[in-house]
Design a protein around this motif. Structure first.
Motif, PDB file in Angstrom:
ATOM      1  N   ILE A   1      -0.501  -0.625 -10.856  1.00 28.53           N
ATOM      2  CA  ILE A   1      -0.167  -0.105  -9.529  1.00 28.53           C
ATOM      3  C   ILE A   1      -1.405   0.480  -8.868  1.00 28.53           C
TER       4      ILE A   1
ATOM      5  N   GLN B   1       0.836  -1.202   0.000  1.00 27.44           N
ATOM      6  CA  GLN B   1       0.000   0.000   0.000  1.00 27.44           C
ATOM      7  C   GLN B   1       0.875   1.258   0.000  1.00 27.44           C
TER       8      GLN B   1
ATOM      9  N   HIS C   1      -3.166  -1.051  -5.526  1.00 24.61           N
ATOM     10  CA  HIS C   1      -3.417  -0.157  -4.395  1.00 24.61           C
ATOM     11  C   HIS C   1      -4.898  -0.214  -3.994  1.00 24.61           C
TER      12      HIS C   1
ATOM     13  N   THR D   1       4.184   1.564  -0.931  1.00 24.19           N
ATOM     14  CA  THR D   1       5.021   1.722  -2.128  1.00 24.19           C
ATOM     15  C   THR D   1       4.189   2.117  -3.342  1.00 24.19           C
ATOM     16  N   THR D   2       3.000   1.562  -3.474  1.00 23.47           N
ATOM     17  CA  THR D   2       2.148   1.964  -4.590  1.00 23.47           C
ATOM     18  C   THR D   2       1.696   3.413  -4.426  1.00 23.47           C
TER      19      THR D   2
ATOM     20  N   TYR E   1       4.353   5.806  -5.915  1.00 26.31           N
ATOM     21  CA  TYR E   1       4.295   5.938  -7.376  1.00 26.31           C
ATOM     22  C   TYR E   1       3.058   6.714  -7.795  1.00 26.31           C
TER      23      TYR E   1
END
Length: 114
Positions: A62, A14, A66, A16-17, A20
């Motif tokens: 992504i 959650q 998420h 890291t997405t 981005y």
């Protein structure tokens, strides 16, 4: 695998997405605020450029990952009966999968018309 490890993986995915999504979303917002395309042809040409198309193709899975983690966590926390929860998770999964395939097809089709 313990439930704790699963929760940690979901938490990490959650976060890291979100990084981005935040960075690419900021790029999109700045691009459209500062130099918005004047026509549909310019928008298609912009979306078909290699780096933007790659960014969008990465953005789709992504965003869907998420969304899946967030919705899955909410369903697991607030829907206790396993039957309705499994049904809801299956429906959400199919909707996210169909949305991802549709979005990827749209980006690939835009590149084909260039």
């Amino acid at each position: 695998m313990s439930r704790r490890a699963s929760g940690l993986k979901a938490w990490f995915l959650q976060r890291t997405t979100a990084v981005y999504l935040g960075l690419f979303g900021s790029y999109l917002a700045l691009y459209f605020m500062l130099s918005a395309p004047a026509s549909h042809a310019e928008l298609v040409a912009w979306a078909a450029s290699p780096w933007v198309a790659l960014g969008l193709l990465l953005f789709i899975p992504i965003l869907l990952a998420h969304a899946w983690v967030g919705i899955r966590d909410v369903l697991m926390d607030y829907m206790k009966p396993i039957g309705p929860r499994a049904t809801a998770m299956t429906l959400v999964g199919f909707v996210l999968l169909a949305s991802g395939l549709w979005a990827a097809q749209a980006i690939i089709a835009a590149r084909a018309f260039q």
